[in-house]
Design a protein around this motif. Structure first.
Motif, PDB file in Angstrom:
ATOM      1  N   MET A  29      15.188  15.523 -14.157  1.00  0.00           N
ATOM      2  CA  MET A  29      15.943  15.358 -12.908  1.00  0.00           C
ATOM      3  C   MET A  29      15.103  15.718 -11.688  1.00  0.00           C
ATOM      4  SD  MET A  29      18.640  14.169 -14.069  1.00  0.00           S
ATOM      5  CE  MET A  29      19.353  14.082 -15.696  1.00  0.00           C
ATOM      6  N   ASP A  30      14.231  16.707 -11.824  1.00  0.00           N
ATOM      7  CA  ASP A  30      13.351  17.084 -10.715  1.00  0.00           C
ATOM      8  C   ASP A  30      12.319  16.004 -10.432  1.00  0.00           C
ATOM      9  OD1 ASP A  30      14.661  19.511 -10.463  1.00  0.00           O
ATOM     10  OD2 ASP A  30      13.139  20.643 -11.557  1.00  0.00           O
ATOM     11  N   ASP A  31      11.819  15.363 -11.491  1.00  0.00           N
ATOM     12  CA  ASP A  31      10.717  14.415 -11.343  1.00  0.00           C
ATOM     13  C   ASP A  31      11.134  13.005 -10.946  1.00  0.00           C
ATOM     14  OD1 ASP A  31       8.821  16.294 -11.856  1.00  0.00           O
ATOM     15  OD2 ASP A  31       8.437  15.688 -13.918  1.00  0.00           O
ATOM     16  N   ILE A  32      12.345  12.596 -11.269  1.00  0.00           N
ATOM     17  CA  ILE A  32      12.761  11.216 -10.969  1.00  0.00           C
ATOM     18  C   ILE A  32      12.581  10.877  -9.489  1.00  0.00           C
ATOM     19  CG2 ILE A  32      14.698   9.597 -10.900  1.00  0.00           C
ATOM     20  CD1 ILE A  32      15.704  10.871 -13.491  1.00  0.00           C
ATOM     21  N   PRO A  33      13.175  11.629  -8.552  1.00  0.00           N
ATOM     22  CA  PRO A  33      12.991  11.245  -7.142  1.00  0.00           C
ATOM     23  C   PRO A  33      11.586  11.532  -6.625  1.00  0.00           C
ATOM     24  CG  PRO A  33      14.374  13.205  -7.299  1.00  0.00           C
ATOM     25  CD  PRO A  33      14.109  12.735  -8.700  1.00  0.00           C
ATOM     26  N   ARG A  34      10.967  12.577  -7.121  1.00  0.00           N
ATOM     27  CA  ARG A  34       9.641  12.963  -6.632  1.00  0.00           C
ATOM     28  C   ARG A  34       8.573  11.938  -7.008  1.00  0.00           C
ATOM     29  NH1 ARG A  34       5.666  15.998  -8.778  1.00  0.00           N
ATOM     30  NH2 ARG A  34       6.881  16.640 -10.573  1.00  0.00           N
ATOM     31  N   GLY A  37      16.637   9.504 -25.009  1.00  0.00           N
ATOM     32  CA  GLY A  37      17.027   9.567 -26.407  1.00  0.00           C
ATOM     33  C   GLY A  37      18.347  10.305 -26.516  1.00  0.00           C
ATOM     34  N   PRO A  38      18.873  10.410 -27.728  1.00  0.00           N
ATOM     35  CA  PRO A  38      20.196  11.004 -27.895  1.00  0.00           C
ATOM     36  C   PRO A  38      20.228  12.517 -27.761  1.00  0.00           C
ATOM     37  CG  PRO A  38      19.286  10.431 -30.014  1.00  0.00           C
ATOM     38  CD  PRO A  38      18.332   9.911 -28.976  1.00  0.00           C
ATOM     39  N   ARG A  39      19.067  13.167 -27.794  1.00  0.00           N
ATOM     40  CA  ARG A  39      19.077  14.629 -27.789  1.00  0.00           C
ATOM     41  C   ARG A  39      18.102  15.215 -26.774  1.00  0.00           C
ATOM     42  NH1 ARG A  39      20.812  12.612 -31.789  1.00  0.00           N
ATOM     43  NH2 ARG A  39      21.723  13.170 -33.721  1.00  0.00           N
ATOM     44  N   LEU A  40      18.661  15.911 -25.834  1.00  0.00           N
ATOM     45  CA  LEU A  40      17.875  16.715 -24.906  1.00  0.00           C
ATOM     46  C   LEU A  40      18.293  18.160 -25.162  1.00  0.00           C
ATOM     47  CD1 LEU A  40      18.371  14.580 -21.698  1.00  0.00           C
ATOM     48  CD2 LEU A  40      16.208  14.956 -22.858  1.00  0.00           C
ATOM     49  N   PRO A  70      25.410  11.695 -22.380  1.00  0.00           N
ATOM     50  CA  PRO A  70      26.329  11.277 -21.307  1.00  0.00           C
ATOM     51  C   PRO A  70      26.211  12.143 -20.050  1.00  0.00           C
ATOM     52  CG  PRO A  70      27.470  11.281 -23.413  1.00  0.00           C
ATOM     53  CD  PRO A  70      26.132  11.922 -23.643  1.00  0.00           C
ATOM     54  N   ALA A  71      26.027  13.433 -20.222  1.00  0.00           N
ATOM     55  CA  ALA A  71      25.885  14.311 -19.052  1.00  0.00           C
ATOM     56  C   ALA A  71      24.610  13.998 -18.284  1.00  0.00           C
ATOM     57  CB  ALA A  71      25.907  15.770 -19.482  1.00  0.00           C
ATOM     58  N   GLU A 119      27.970   5.665 -28.596  1.00  0.00           N
ATOM     59  CA  GLU A 119      27.618   4.546 -27.728  1.00  0.00           C
ATOM     60  C   GLU A 119      28.637   4.403 -26.598  1.00  0.00           C
ATOM     61  OE1 GLU A 119      26.826  -0.267 -27.907  1.00  0.00           O
ATOM     62  OE2 GLU A 119      27.049   0.848 -29.770  1.00  0.00           O
ATOM     63  N   GLU A 120      29.907   4.513 -26.926  1.00  0.00           N
ATOM     64  CA  GLU A 120      30.959   4.407 -25.914  1.00  0.00           C
ATOM     65  C   GLU A 120      30.848   5.511 -24.866  1.00  0.00           C
ATOM     66  OE1 GLU A 120      31.640   4.286 -29.247  1.00  0.00           O
ATOM     67  OE2 GLU A 120      31.890   2.118 -29.324  1.00  0.00           O
ATOM     68  N   ARG A 121      30.551   6.728 -25.299  1.00  0.00           N
ATOM     69  CA  ARG A 121      30.407   7.837 -24.342  1.00  0.00           C
ATOM     70  C   ARG A 121      29.227   7.594 -23.398  1.00  0.00           C
ATOM     71  NH1 ARG A 121      31.862  10.447 -28.981  1.00  0.00           N
ATOM     72  NH2 ARG A 121      29.727  11.056 -29.497  1.00  0.00           N
ATOM     73  N   ALA A 122      28.134   7.056 -23.932  1.00  0.00           N
ATOM     74  CA  ALA A 122      26.970   6.763 -23.084  1.00  0.00           C
ATOM     75  C   ALA A 122      27.310   5.648 -22.087  1.00  0.00           C
ATOM     76  CB  ALA A 122      25.775   6.369 -23.947  1.00  0.00           C
ATOM     77  N   LEU A 123      28.001   4.612 -22.534  1.00  0.00           N
ATOM     78  CA  LEU A 123      28.371   3.515 -21.638  1.00  0.00           C
ATOM     79  C   LEU A 123      29.354   3.959 -20.558  1.00  0.00           C
ATOM     80  CD1 LEU A 123      28.708   0.615 -24.218  1.00  0.00           C
ATOM     81  CD2 LEU A 123      26.973   0.843 -22.419  1.00  0.00           C
ATOM     82  N   GLU A 124      30.272   4.833 -20.906  1.00  0.00           N
ATOM     83  CA  GLU A 124      31.242   5.327 -19.928  1.00  0.00           C
ATOM     84  C   GLU A 124      30.598   6.226 -18.870  1.00  0.00           C
ATOM     85  OE1 GLU A 124      34.194   7.242 -22.291  1.00  0.00           O
ATOM     86  OE2 GLU A 124      35.049   5.351 -22.979  1.00  0.00           O
TER      87      GLU A 124
END
Length: 71
Positions: A12-17, A26-29, A35-36, A65-70
């Motif tokens: 999250m820090d690096d995306i805008p920078r 991937g499915p696991r952070l 989803p979060a 998959e549904e949770r990620a799409l939502e």
């Protein structure tokens, strides 16, 4: 260029920078579920235009998959 991040906070820090245009998740952070992480990217004005590719293994529990799409 492809760069890997160990956790969602660093991502999250690096995306805008770095001016990131595509995030592959991937499915696991270790610090945030998929989803979060997607919701957090979409909630920030500086990152909401970033494309997201979410990778889910075939044996992921029902509803993942549904949770990620939502998100």
């Amino acid at each position: 260029m492809v760069e890997e991040r160990a956790n969602a906070r660093d991502l999250m820090d690096d995306i805008p920078r770095k001016g990131t245009r595509l995030v592959v998740l991937g499915p696991r952070l270790p610090d945030l579920d998929l989803p979060a992480a997607i919701r957090r990217i979409r909630a920030n004005a500086a990152t909401r235009v970033v494309s997201i590719l979410a990778l889910l293994p075939a044996d992921e529990p029902a509803g993942a998959e549904e949770r990620a799409l939502e998100a």
